[in-house]
Structures are given as C-alpha cells and as structure tokens.
Design a protein around this motif. Structure first.
Motif, PDB file in Angstrom:
ATOM      1  N   LEU A 111       0.858  -1.181   0.000  1.00 23.14           N
ATOM      2  CA  LEU A 111       0.000   0.000   0.000  1.00 23.14           C
ATOM      3  C   LEU A 111       0.895   1.232   0.000  1.00 23.14           C
ATOM      4  O   LEU A 111       1.595   1.510   0.975  1.00 23.14           O
ATOM      5  N   THR A 112       0.894   1.948  -1.111  1.00 22.71           N
ATOM      6  CA  THR A 112       1.800   3.077  -1.275  1.00 22.71           C
ATOM      7  C   THR A 112       1.070   4.295  -1.815  1.00 22.71           C
ATOM      8  O   THR A 112       0.110   4.161  -2.590  1.00 22.71           O
ATOM      9  N   ASN A 113       1.540   5.463  -1.418  1.00 15.14           N
ATOM     10  CA  ASN A 113       1.003   6.707  -1.974  1.00 15.14           C
ATOM     11  C   ASN A 113       1.536   6.978  -3.370  1.00 15.14           C
ATOM     12  O   ASN A 113       1.114   7.925  -4.035  1.00 15.14           O
ATOM     13  N   THR A 142      -9.309   7.006  -2.186  1.00 17.13           N
ATOM     14  CA  THR A 142     -10.051   8.260  -2.296  1.00 17.13           C
ATOM     15  C   THR A 142      -9.277   9.388  -1.634  1.00 17.13           C
ATOM     16  O   THR A 142      -9.499  10.559  -1.930  1.00 17.13           O
ATOM     17  N   ALA A 143      -8.378   9.044  -0.711  1.00 14.81           N
ATOM     18  CA  ALA A 143      -7.480  10.013  -0.067  1.00 14.81           C
ATOM     19  C   ALA A 143      -6.207   9.263   0.311  1.00 14.81           C
ATOM     20  O   ALA A 143      -6.246   8.086   0.680  1.00 14.81           O
ATOM     21  N   ALA A 148      -7.069   6.388   5.978  1.00 14.32           N
ATOM     22  CA  ALA A 148      -7.188   4.920   5.972  1.00 14.32           C
ATOM     23  C   ALA A 148      -7.892   4.421   4.717  1.00 14.32           C
ATOM     24  O   ALA A 148      -8.215   3.228   4.629  1.00 14.32           O
ATOM     25  N   SER A 149      -8.110   5.280   3.741  1.00 12.41           N
ATOM     26  CA  SER A 149      -8.814   4.882   2.524  1.00 12.41           C
ATOM     27  C   SER A 149      -8.213   3.628   1.901  1.00 12.41           C
ATOM     28  O   SER A 149      -8.928   2.697   1.524  1.00 12.41           O
ATOM     29  N   GLY A 150      -6.886   3.601   1.788  1.00 17.60           N
ATOM     30  CA  GLY A 150      -6.221   2.447   1.190  1.00 17.60           C
ATOM     31  C   GLY A 150      -6.358   1.193   2.026  1.00 17.60           C
ATOM     32  O   GLY A 150      -6.483   0.085   1.492  1.00 17.60           O
ATOM     33  N   VAL A 151      -6.325   1.357   3.350  1.00 13.67           N
ATOM     34  CA  VAL A 151      -6.512   0.211   4.251  1.00 13.67           C
ATOM     35  C   VAL A 151      -7.899  -0.381   4.062  1.00 13.67           C
ATOM     36  O   VAL A 151      -8.070  -1.600   3.936  1.00 13.67           O
ATOM     37  N   LYS A 177      -0.838   6.074  11.201  1.00 10.87           N
ATOM     38  CA  LYS A 177      -2.122   6.773  11.291  1.00 10.87           C
ATOM     39  C   LYS A 177      -3.182   6.058  10.448  1.00 10.87           C
ATOM     40  O   LYS A 177      -4.338   5.903  10.869  1.00 10.87           O
ATOM     41  N   ALA A 178      -2.784   5.626   9.249  1.00  7.06           N
ATOM     42  CA  ALA A 178      -3.709   4.902   8.378  1.00  7.06           C
ATOM     43  C   ALA A 178      -4.123   3.582   9.016  1.00  7.06           C
ATOM     44  O   ALA A 178      -5.295   3.187   8.966  1.00  7.06           O
TER      45      ALA A 178
END
Length: 224
Positions: A111-113, A142-143, A148-151, A177-178
């Motif tokens: 999970l990466t930005n 979505t963010a 935590a959108s990706g989580v 935080k996510a």
C-alpha cells in the motif's frame, strides 16, 4: 509446493520499508506547495514543512477550489519526484528472505502513496513483485495516507480475513495513522518514536531488522 493457508494478512508500505527510497520528499512537498501558492490555494507564508505532500493536496481538495488542471500539474510533479527516487532503488536488508518465509501463509499487499504503475515497476525491478497478492497505489484510494482509505480498500478486497488478523508494516507515522484509523495493528520498521508519538501513533511493536517481523507476527497471532 507449500500449502497456502492465508489466515492472516500483512500490508507493507513501500518506500523505506521494502525499498531504500531516495525520493526527495522535501522537494516533492516544495513543488506541491509552490503550485498551490501559484493558484492562490495556499498562503506564501504557510508552514508547508509540517505537512506531507498528500496532506497539502488533500487540504487543497477540501477547499473546493482545486482546479482539475492544477491537480494534474501537481501529480505530474509528484510522479517526476517518484520516478527519480525509485530508479535503481535497492531493497531493505533481508526483505526477500522474509517475504519468502511469509509467502503462502499470509496475504501480502503493498500500500503506497506512489502511482501504482511506478510501484509495480520498482517491485519488479528489485525482483520481489511476485510475492504480493496485490499492489495498491494512489489510484485506488479516495485520499492518500495518512487517510485509511487504502486500508479500507484492502480489507474490502479480502472479506474472508477480519481486520484483527491484519498487520501494517511501515516506517512513517502516516502509515501508523492509516493503520490506526483502519483498526489494524501497526508495526513500525525503523520508525522515529518521537514523530510517532507526536502524531498519536503507538505501534504494537518497533523493529529495526525486517527479520524481527516474524516474531512480531507470531506475537500478534497469540493476541487474536
């Protein structure tokens, strides 16, 4: 071939967790900030150093004034920084050995930005892409983290594995935080304890060597 069990899942951050990233995140933030100032979305004296690039972008989105063309220019600048920083990236120590040991026993997800295609290329170049069930980039969120959108996206993808059986491994407070918002355990890899606590992130364990993840996983399994 080892029998696949898949009773648990591990989400890995990529930069400075799996790969030794040399992305210049300060320059990335500066580029984002300057574009926001240019379009009147941020004051020139705003303390951009205290925020991540993703937080700056999200603040601009929340203002309702971020134009599509401006956001496109911002992502172009971000992607350019990513490409430069990931080119020729090396793996963190013991990553292949640990992934090989985990493979087949846990769902393994990145999970990466970063952009998904850039992440796929970097993981393929370093020879570890085949260990992962799924690579989730910013296009699927979505963010961006620390959201935590990706989580949530990952958890929805694996409805057979409850949140308490997932662990997030990352180096930064934004990963923690996510994980916290997504209600999954967080393991800090070479994490800065002061930064973590400043941002109210409290990992279940701190590790300095990726091989320690095996003990952390065993301990976590005993808790659930």
């Amino acid at each position: 071939m080892r029998e696949k069990k898949y009773g648990y899942g591990i989400i890995f951050d990529m930069d400075n967790t799996l790969l030794q990233s040399v992305i210049d995140f300060t320059e990335m933030k500066r580029s984002v900030f300057e574009l926001l100032v240019k379009d009147g979305l941020c004051a020139p004296n705003f303390d951009w150093h205290s925020y991540t690039a993703s937080q700056l972008i999200e603040m601009a989105r929340q203002s309702g004034k971020l134009k599509q063309e401006t956001e496109a220019r911002i992502w172009d600048a971000v992607t350019e920084c990513e490409k430069q920083g990931m080119h020729g990236a090396q793996l963190e120590p013991y990553v292949p050995e640990v992934l090989a040991e985990l493979y087949g026993d846990c769902h393994l997800v990145v999970l990466t930005n970063n952009a998904c295609i850039a992440a796929q290329e970097a993981l393929k170049e370093t020879g570890i892409d085949h260990y992962f069930d799924y690579i989730v980039g910013r296009e699927q969120m979505t963010a961006l983290k620390p959201s935590a959108s990706g989580v949530y996206y990952v958890l929805d993808h694996y409805p057979d594995v409850p949140a308490e059986r997932w662990m997030f491994v990352g180096d930064s407070w934004i990963d923690g935080k996510a994980a916290k918002e997504g209600n999954i355990a967080f393991t800090a890899y070479k994490g800065n304890r002061n930064q973590m606590e400043k941002n109210e992130v409290y990992p279940v364990v701190y590790i300095e060597d990726m091989r320690e993840l095996m003990d952390a996983l065993i301990w976590r399994k005993e808790q659930v």
